[in-house]
Design a protein around this motif. Structure first.
Motif, mmCIF file in Angstrom:
data_model
loop_
_atom_site.group_PDB
_atom_site.id
_atom_site.type_symbol
_atom_site.label_atom_id
_atom_site.label_comp_id
_atom_site.label_asym_id
_atom_site.label_seq_id
_atom_site.Cartn_x
_atom_site.Cartn_y
_atom_site.Cartn_z
ATOM 1 N N ALA A 255 16.603 2.416 1.030
ATOM 2 C CA ALA A 255 17.302 1.568 2.009
ATOM 3 C C ALA A 255 16.804 0.126 1.972
ATOM 4 C CB ALA A 255 17.129 2.152 3.407
ATOM 5 N N VAL A 256 15.588 -0.078 1.444
ATOM 6 C CA VAL A 256 15.075 -1.450 1.306
ATOM 7 C C VAL A 256 15.995 -2.234 0.374
ATOM 8 C CG1 VAL A 256 13.145 -2.791 0.344
ATOM 9 C CG2 VAL A 256 12.686 -0.792 1.784
ATOM 10 N N ASP A 257 16.448 -1.565 -0.690
ATOM 11 C CA ASP A 257 17.362 -2.214 -1.637
ATOM 12 C C ASP A 257 18.716 -2.499 -0.984
ATOM 13 O OD1 ASP A 257 18.161 -2.801 -4.628
ATOM 14 O OD2 ASP A 257 19.733 -1.507 -3.808
ATOM 15 N N MET A 258 19.235 -1.499 -0.244
ATOM 16 C CA MET A 258 20.532 -1.702 0.394
ATOM 17 C C MET A 258 20.469 -2.866 1.395
ATOM 18 S SD MET A 258 22.782 0.814 2.790
ATOM 19 C CE MET A 258 24.034 1.643 1.855
ATOM 20 N N ASP A 259 19.352 -2.946 2.107
ATOM 21 C CA ASP A 259 19.158 -4.008 3.089
ATOM 22 C C ASP A 259 19.218 -5.388 2.413
ATOM 23 O OD1 ASP A 259 18.183 -4.641 5.919
ATOM 24 O OD2 ASP A 259 16.758 -5.709 4.658
ATOM 25 N N LEU A 260 18.503 -5.520 1.281
ATOM 26 C CA LEU A 260 18.502 -6.794 0.554
ATOM 27 C C LEU A 260 19.879 -7.107 -0.011
ATOM 28 C CD1 LEU A 260 15.180 -6.746 -1.475
ATOM 29 C CD2 LEU A 260 15.958 -8.545 0.071
ATOM 30 N N PHE A 261 20.548 -6.061 -0.479
ATOM 31 C CA PHE A 261 21.893 -6.198 -1.055
ATOM 32 C C PHE A 261 22.821 -6.849 -0.012
ATOM 33 C CE2 PHE A 261 24.919 -3.455 -3.938
ATOM 34 C CZ PHE A 261 25.738 -4.564 -4.143
ATOM 35 N N ILE A 262 22.818 -6.280 1.193
ATOM 36 C CA ILE A 262 23.704 -6.791 2.250
ATOM 37 C C ILE A 262 23.338 -8.232 2.603
ATOM 38 C CG2 ILE A 262 24.397 -6.486 4.669
ATOM 39 C CD1 ILE A 262 23.899 -3.421 4.197
ATOM 40 N N THR A 263 22.020 -8.490 2.730
ATOM 41 C CA THR A 263 21.565 -9.841 3.081
ATOM 42 C C THR A 263 22.002 -10.841 2.015
ATOM 43 O OG1 THR A 263 19.660 -8.791 4.101
ATOM 44 C CG2 THR A 263 19.500 -11.148 3.758
ATOM 45 N N ASP A 393 2.811 1.673 -0.230
ATOM 46 C CA ASP A 393 3.221 1.116 -1.514
ATOM 47 C C ASP A 393 4.209 2.029 -2.240
ATOM 48 O OD1 ASP A 393 2.968 -0.986 -3.340
ATOM 49 O OD2 ASP A 393 1.784 0.322 -4.660
ATOM 50 N N THR A 394 5.186 1.417 -2.925
ATOM 51 C CA THR A 394 6.106 2.197 -3.760
ATOM 52 C C THR A 394 6.227 1.484 -5.114
ATOM 53 O OG1 THR A 394 8.089 0.960 -3.094
ATOM 54 C CG2 THR A 394 7.501 2.877 -1.748
ATOM 55 N N ARG A 395 6.487 2.284 -6.154
ATOM 56 C CA ARG A 395 6.568 1.700 -7.495
ATOM 57 C C ARG A 395 7.769 0.757 -7.616
ATOM 58 N NH1 ARG A 395 6.710 6.237 -11.574
ATOM 59 N NH2 ARG A 395 5.506 7.270 -9.949
ATOM 60 N N ARG A 396 8.910 1.173 -7.076
ATOM 61 C CA ARG A 396 10.134 0.392 -7.271
ATOM 62 C C ARG A 396 10.244 -0.804 -6.335
ATOM 63 N NH1 ARG A 396 14.738 4.613 -7.136
ATOM 64 N NH2 ARG A 396 13.263 5.858 -8.357
ATOM 65 N N TYR A 397 9.760 -0.678 -5.105
ATOM 66 C CA TYR A 397 10.026 -1.731 -4.108
ATOM 67 C C TYR A 397 8.760 -2.365 -3.531
ATOM 68 C CZ TYR A 397 14.491 0.705 -4.412
ATOM 69 O OH TYR A 397 15.637 1.293 -4.888
ATOM 70 N N GLY A 398 7.581 -2.054 -4.121
ATOM 71 C CA GLY A 398 6.336 -2.617 -3.600
ATOM 72 C C GLY A 398 6.029 -2.056 -2.221
ATOM 73 N N GLU A 399 5.435 -2.908 -1.367
ATOM 74 C CA GLU A 399 5.021 -2.504 -0.018
ATOM 75 C C GLU A 399 6.270 -2.376 0.882
ATOM 76 O OE1 GLU A 399 1.798 -2.137 0.230
ATOM 77 O OE2 GLU A 399 1.420 -2.035 2.373
ATOM 78 N N VAL A 400 6.437 -1.207 1.509
ATOM 79 C CA VAL A 400 7.611 -1.029 2.393
ATOM 80 C C VAL A 400 7.147 -0.544 3.766
ATOM 81 C CG1 VAL A 400 9.118 -0.443 0.437
ATOM 82 C CG2 VAL A 400 8.072 1.402 1.773
#
Ligand code: AHR
Length: 497
Positions: A255-263, A393-400
């Motif tokens: 959802a971090v990616d979806m959030d950035l996508f919308i922004t 920490d996550t590999r794809r999105y760093g710190e979430v």
């Protein structure tokens, strides 16, 4: 263990939860139509072949809008093939999915199905192999009251379809009739202008990017909107999250990616609006989103050119359901910009509803549950919730952030609902301050804990939401315990004085 705090305050208003956020998608792909919503001769089908069991599950899912007929399929589709006497409809090659399309199901069958399902149709026109004329013909057939060759061919009342997509994923090299942003922008603008001459009440969706990772992302939106901004009402966005590599922490943070996508899309659209001196803000139609095991190898023995073969029939785990719940939270968190959203797809193909082939039953996949509960309870005003607390920490999105959450306040009914996902592996205590809403009594806490279990025809209820004790709420304060990782819905009701 670090405690997370959240404040829920009616003053932190994002916008109204648009019912169109709970859309789905029916494409002529695999067994979504044939063997999914439509299966003549099935024991649950009516005389026209529409499956009553799938209709009942669609209503239970709470779907409000359904996009049709594709997807990649629409970019090679001749809509006229799917209307008129069924016996006279042609069989055609579908180049998008390398199958044979019988055309036994078309626009008229879809409209009957949509009426029975109680959903609003969202039609896509073919801007891959076709253009302005065919889009206008389809709109005239569907919406013009009568007295012309095309509208009289329809017979009966006009369908009054309000939502129309100007093509599908035209930025994707895989798309039949793929175009550059400038080529597509011009075509979409001209199609939009002509369609609004036929029916000025339609709302039009221009194709945005088919993923935030596309090399043309943002530049595509900017160019397309330079051409189309004044003619369209929405720009689309598509996103799929792939669990195949087994990186669970990253998947849970999708959802971090979806959030950035919308922004990013909103910022790009606003930039174009500023350049064009247009005060109106464009909305986003997130009209394809889901979890999809996209990089799982395809069946090498699949025979070519068959009718409705099983394609993309992903079995969803409880973890996938947690991700879907978080994606819904994200759509709600952007309720001020996202006006339409469609989970892709409805039946069998990367879908919440599955059916067994050859006359078998239909059942709810794990991802059915967060969708149904969110659609049922996200009514009213969406309230911003900004958790303070741990991150990981996550590999794809760093710190979430470990906690993702949003609240929806139904003032009329005196109800408050919190949707929350604990993305981390550890249990999370959450202190809740219902500021400005002190007289609330918790009535329910449902949860889905992440895990590998899936629902099957033999075990259709292996994963369902489980009930936890509703948190005692005193003077607007309570503490939640969210297992790690999990999706949760917590509901409060106004205390009777
Ligand atoms: O939903 C499956 C496919 O994903 C759709 O046909 C296409 O639009 C997207 O790439």
């Amino acid at each position: 263990m670090q405690t997370t705090t959240i404040v829920i305050d009616p003053a932190f208003r994002i916008g109204e939860a648009d019912r169109r956020l709970f859309g789905s998608f029916v494409e002529h792909l695999g067994r979504c139509v044939y063997g999914g919503v439509f299966e003549p001769g099935h024991p649950a089908a009516d005389a026209t072949g529409l499956r009553g069991d799938v209709l009942a599950l669609t209503r239970e899912l709470g779907v409000t809008v359904v996009r049709y007929p594709g997807g990649n399929f629409v970019s090679g589709y001749r809509w006229e093939d799917g209307v008129g006497p069924v016996a006279e409809r042609p069989r055609r090659l579908d180049l998008a999915w390398k199958t044979i399309e019988t055309n036994a199901f078309g626009l008229d069958e879809f409209m009957t199905w949509a009426r029975l399902a109680g959903v609003e149709p969202m039609m896509a026109v073919n801007l891959g192999t076709r253009g302005v004329q065919e889009a206008c013909d389809l709109l005239e057939y569907a919406n013009h009251p009568g007295g012309t060759a095309l509208s009289d061919r329809r017979g009966g009342d006009p369908y009054g379809i309000r939502l129309w997509c100007l093509g599908n994923e035209m930025d994707g090299p895989w798309q039949i009739g793929h175009k550059t942003a400038a080529e597509y922008g011009r075509l979409a603008a001209e199609t939009a202008r002509a369609m609004k001459l036929i029916d000025p009440s339609v709302s039009l969706v221009a194709c945005g990017s088919s993923g935030r990772g596309m090399p043309t992302f943002a530049a595509w939106e900017a160019t397309v909107l330079e051409h189309t901004y004044e003619h369209v009402d929405y720009i689309s966005a598509h996103a799929y999250y792939d669990p195949t590599d087994g990186d669970r922490p990253s998947l849970l943070a999708s959802a971090v990616d979806m959030d950035l996508f919308i922004t990013d899309v909103a910022a790009t659209a606003d930039h174009v609006a500023a350049r064009l001196r247009i005060p109106r803000r464009l909305k986003i139609a997130f009209d394809e989103w889901n979890v999809w095991y996209m990089s799982r190898p395809a069946d090498p023995d699949r025979p070519g050119w068959t009718t409705a073969p099983p394609l993309l029939e992903d079995d969803y785990t409880a973890t996938d359901a947690v991700v879907v719940g978080d994606l819904l939270i994200t759509l709600l968190r952007h309720a001020d910009r996202v006006g339409v959203a469609c989970q892709a797809q409805l039946a069998n193909v990367i879908a919440p509803i599955r059916t067994a082939p050859g006359g078998g039953p239909a059942w709810r996949q794990t991802i059915f549950h967060p969708f149904a509960l969110t659609a049922a309870h996200a009514r009213g005003t969406v309230l911003r919730v900004e958790p303070t607390g741990p991150s990981h920490d996550t590999r794809r999105y760093g710190e979430v952030p470990s906690l993702s959450a949003v609240a929806v306040h139904d003032e009329e009914r005196g109800e408050l609902t919190l949707f929350a996902v604990n993305r981390s592996d550890t249990d999370l205590p959450v202190d809740v301050d219902l500021r400005g809403l002190p007289a609330m009594r918790a009535v329910e806490h449902l949860t889905i804990a992440a895990g590998d279990a899936v629902n099957t025809a033999d075990s259709p209820e292996a994963v369902t939401p489980t009930s936890r004790p509703a948190p005692p709420t005193d003077a607007g304060r309570c503490t939640l315990h969210l297992p790690g990782p999990s999706w949760n819905v917590i509901r409060w009701s106004m205390e009777k004085m």
